[in-house]
Design a protein around this motif. Structure first.
Motif, PDB file in Angstrom:
ATOM      1  N   THR A   1      13.551   4.488  -0.697  1.00 35.63           N
ATOM      2  CA  THR A   1      12.293   3.750  -0.520  1.00 35.63           C
ATOM      3  C   THR A   1      12.347   2.877   0.728  1.00 35.63           C
ATOM      4  O   THR A   1      13.327   2.151   0.962  1.00 35.63           O
ATOM      5  N   LEU A   2      11.290   2.943   1.493  1.00 33.22           N
ATOM      6  CA  LEU A   2      11.140   2.128   2.708  1.00 33.22           C
ATOM      7  C   LEU A   2       9.974   1.174   2.481  1.00 33.22           C
ATOM      8  O   LEU A   2       8.901   1.582   2.031  1.00 33.22           O
ATOM      9  N   THR A   3      10.191  -0.100   2.762  1.00 33.08           N
ATOM     10  CA  THR A   3       9.127  -1.108   2.622  1.00 33.08           C
ATOM     11  C   THR A   3       8.577  -1.468   3.995  1.00 33.08           C
ATOM     12  O   THR A   3       9.340  -1.831   4.894  1.00 33.08           O
ATOM     13  N   VAL A   4       7.261  -1.343   4.140  1.00 33.34           N
ATOM     14  CA  VAL A   4       6.615  -1.667   5.410  1.00 33.34           C
ATOM     15  C   VAL A   4       5.698  -2.864   5.190  1.00 33.34           C
ATOM     16  O   VAL A   4       4.807  -2.827   4.324  1.00 33.34           O
ATOM     17  N   THR A   5       5.927  -3.919   5.956  1.00 30.11           N
ATOM     18  CA  THR A   5       5.125  -5.141   5.832  1.00 30.11           C
ATOM     19  C   THR A   5       4.385  -5.411   7.136  1.00 30.11           C
ATOM     20  O   THR A   5       4.686  -4.841   8.184  1.00 30.11           O
TER      21      THR A   5
ATOM     22  N   SER B   1       1.752  -5.234   2.478  1.00 28.09           N
ATOM     23  CA  SER B   1       3.058  -4.679   2.152  1.00 28.09           C
ATOM     24  C   SER B   1       2.867  -3.447   1.288  1.00 28.09           C
ATOM     25  O   SER B   1       1.992  -3.426   0.407  1.00 28.09           O
ATOM     26  N   THR B   2       3.679  -2.433   1.550  1.00 29.80           N
ATOM     27  CA  THR B   2       3.649  -1.232   0.729  1.00 29.80           C
ATOM     28  C   THR B   2       4.978  -0.503   0.867  1.00 29.80           C
ATOM     29  O   THR B   2       5.795  -0.844   1.735  1.00 29.80           O
TER      30      THR B   2
ATOM     31  N   GLY C   1      -6.641 -13.874   5.602  1.00 28.75           N
ATOM     32  CA  GLY C   1      -7.187 -14.018   4.267  1.00 28.75           C
ATOM     33  C   GLY C   1      -7.134 -12.709   3.499  1.00 28.75           C
ATOM     34  O   GLY C   1      -6.634 -11.694   3.987  1.00 28.75           O
ATOM     35  N   SER C   2      -7.645 -12.706   2.295  1.00 30.27           N
ATOM     36  CA  SER C   2      -7.463 -11.572   1.396  1.00 30.27           C
ATOM     37  C   SER C   2      -8.578 -10.537   1.503  1.00 30.27           C
ATOM     38  O   SER C   2      -9.693 -10.835   1.926  1.00 30.27           O
ATOM     39  N   GLY C   3      -8.231  -9.309   1.106  1.00 29.42           N
ATOM     40  CA  GLY C   3      -9.231  -8.269   0.925  1.00 29.42           C
ATOM     41  C   GLY C   3      -9.596  -7.437   2.127  1.00 29.42           C
ATOM     42  O   GLY C   3     -10.500  -6.603   2.046  1.00 29.42           O
ATOM     43  N   LEU C   4      -8.902  -7.614   3.262  1.00 28.99           N
ATOM     44  CA  LEU C   4      -9.219  -6.806   4.440  1.00 28.99           C
ATOM     45  C   LEU C   4      -8.422  -5.497   4.386  1.00 28.99           C
ATOM     46  O   LEU C   4      -7.204  -5.512   4.194  1.00 28.99           O
ATOM     47  N   PRO C   5      -9.064  -4.348   4.575  1.00 29.16           N
ATOM     48  CA  PRO C   5      -8.345  -3.072   4.527  1.00 29.16           C
ATOM     49  C   PRO C   5      -7.570  -2.819   5.812  1.00 29.16           C
ATOM     50  O   PRO C   5      -8.112  -2.937   6.911  1.00 29.16           O
ATOM     51  N   VAL C   6      -6.294  -2.475   5.670  1.00 31.39           N
ATOM     52  CA  VAL C   6      -5.426  -2.174   6.811  1.00 31.39           C
ATOM     53  C   VAL C   6      -4.724  -0.840   6.531  1.00 31.39           C
ATOM     54  O   VAL C   6      -4.184  -0.645   5.445  1.00 31.39           O
ATOM     55  N   LYS C   7      -4.741   0.066   7.501  1.00 25.81           N
ATOM     56  CA  LYS C   7      -4.148   1.390   7.312  1.00 25.81           C
ATOM     57  C   LYS C   7      -2.697   1.416   7.781  1.00 25.81           C
ATOM     58  O   LYS C   7      -2.387   0.939   8.878  1.00 25.81           O
ATOM     59  N   LEU C   8      -1.840   1.979   6.964  1.00 20.45           N
ATOM     60  CA  LEU C   8      -0.470   2.266   7.384  1.00 20.45           C
ATOM     61  C   LEU C   8      -0.470   3.652   8.022  1.00 20.45           C
ATOM     62  O   LEU C   8      -0.937   4.627   7.414  1.00 20.45           O
ATOM     63  N   GLN C   9       0.062   3.742   9.247  1.00 25.95           N
ATOM     64  CA  GLN C   9       0.096   4.997   9.981  1.00 25.95           C
ATOM     65  C   GLN C   9       1.536   5.358  10.344  1.00 25.95           C
ATOM     66  O   GLN C   9       2.393   4.475  10.507  1.00 25.95           O
ATOM     67  N   PHE C  10       1.771   6.659  10.509  1.00 28.69           N
ATOM     68  CA  PHE C  10       3.118   7.151  10.806  1.00 28.69           C
ATOM     69  C   PHE C  10       3.048   8.242  11.869  1.00 28.69           C
ATOM     70  O   PHE C  10       2.166   9.092  11.847  1.00 28.69           O
ATOM     71  N   ARG C  11       3.989   8.171  12.814  1.00 28.87           N
ATOM     72  CA  ARG C  11       4.116   9.216  13.830  1.00 28.87           C
ATOM     73  C   ARG C  11       5.535   9.768  13.792  1.00 28.87           C
ATOM     74  O   ARG C  11       6.487   9.068  14.149  1.00 28.87           O
TER      75      ARG C  11
END
Length: 253
Positions: free
Chosen positions: A165-169, A218-219, A186-196
């Motif tokens: 498992t890798l944690t990305v913050t 964090s995910t 603040g809370s509730g803003l959508p942010v995309k995790l991207q990978f190349r």
């Protein structure tokens, strides 16, 4: 003195003074404003320091143009809560059609005064012909002023074994114009995790995560191959989009 002559005399007086005066939309004679473009048509992003903005005003008059000018403002037309004037005006010119490039300075803490002034702004503009004709537009164009965004990314552990498992913050912050600093998004803003993946040229979207109250995200993901992780924020009407620097992760076989 008839009304048309009186209007022309008033325009000539304005030309002599060379200062902007508030008007309702008015046109005297054949002077026309045919185009207004702010910042090349892109939203204006303001961080915590001064930001210059250019506005192109295109005007025409068969007799040439004595002066072209504009003002930026936020709030109700006629009662703005922020106003910015150019560093210099344009004219005179004998050209029938002329595009005037005006430069404005937006100063956080003054105009815009605070974060409530993010979003929709307007341009008022006028042009005065060499023959005394003129046009005044209170609402010549609209544009967007947005708070700058800072975005970070960190993936851990590094290196990581394949299948682990890798944690990305990440951390999302916006410019605070009143304080001259940055503040948590603040809370509730959508942010995309991207990978190349290593060797690839494009990023792919992995998942969308909402910010917490302190503006962080964090995910976790399953490590499968070497590559770069980053966060991407699309922005809002009041805040600018941003992409974090990428964090390269070496996956051990």
């Amino acid at each position: 003195m008839n009304s048309a002559v009186a209007a022309a005399c008033g325009v000539l007086a304005l030309s002599a003074l060379a200062v902007p005066v508030a008007h309702a939309d008015e046109q005297f004679g054949d002077t026309a404003i045919t185009g207004v473009v702010v910042n090349g048509g892109e939203p204006v992003v303001v961080d915590t320091t001064e930001r210059t903005v250019t506005v192109e005003v295109t005007a025409s008059d068969p007799a040439g143009l004595e002066q072209i000018n504009a003002t930026l403002h936020h709030g109700a037309i006629g009662a703005p809560d922020a106003t910015v004037v150019p560093t210099a005006v344009c004219g005179p010119t004998t050209d029938v059609t002329s595009t005037c490039t005006l430069t404005f300075t937006l100063t956080p803490g003054t105009a815009p005064a605070d974060d409530a002034q993010a979003g929709a702004w307007r341009v008022s503009a006028y042009a005065i012909g060499a023959d005394g004709d003129a046009v005044f537009l209170d609402d010549a164009a609209g544009f967007s002023v947005r708070r700058a965004t800072q975005l970070t990314a960190d993936a851990a552990p590094e290196p990581v074994k394949r299948g682990r498992t890798l944690t990305v913050t990440g951390d999302v912050r916006h410019a605070s114009w009143a304080t001259g600093t940055t503040v948590a998004a603040g809370s509730g803003l959508p942010v995309k995790l991207q990978f190349r993946p290593k060797g690839a040229t494009a990023y792919c979207d992995l998942k969308t995560v909402a910010t917490t109250a302190d503006g962080t995200v964090s995910t976790t993901v399953r490590a499968s191959t070497d590559g770069i992780y980053r966060w991407s924020y699309a922005g809002t009407a009041a805040t600018a989009p941003a992409v974090s620097p990428g964090d390269y992760v070496d996956v051990l076989r």
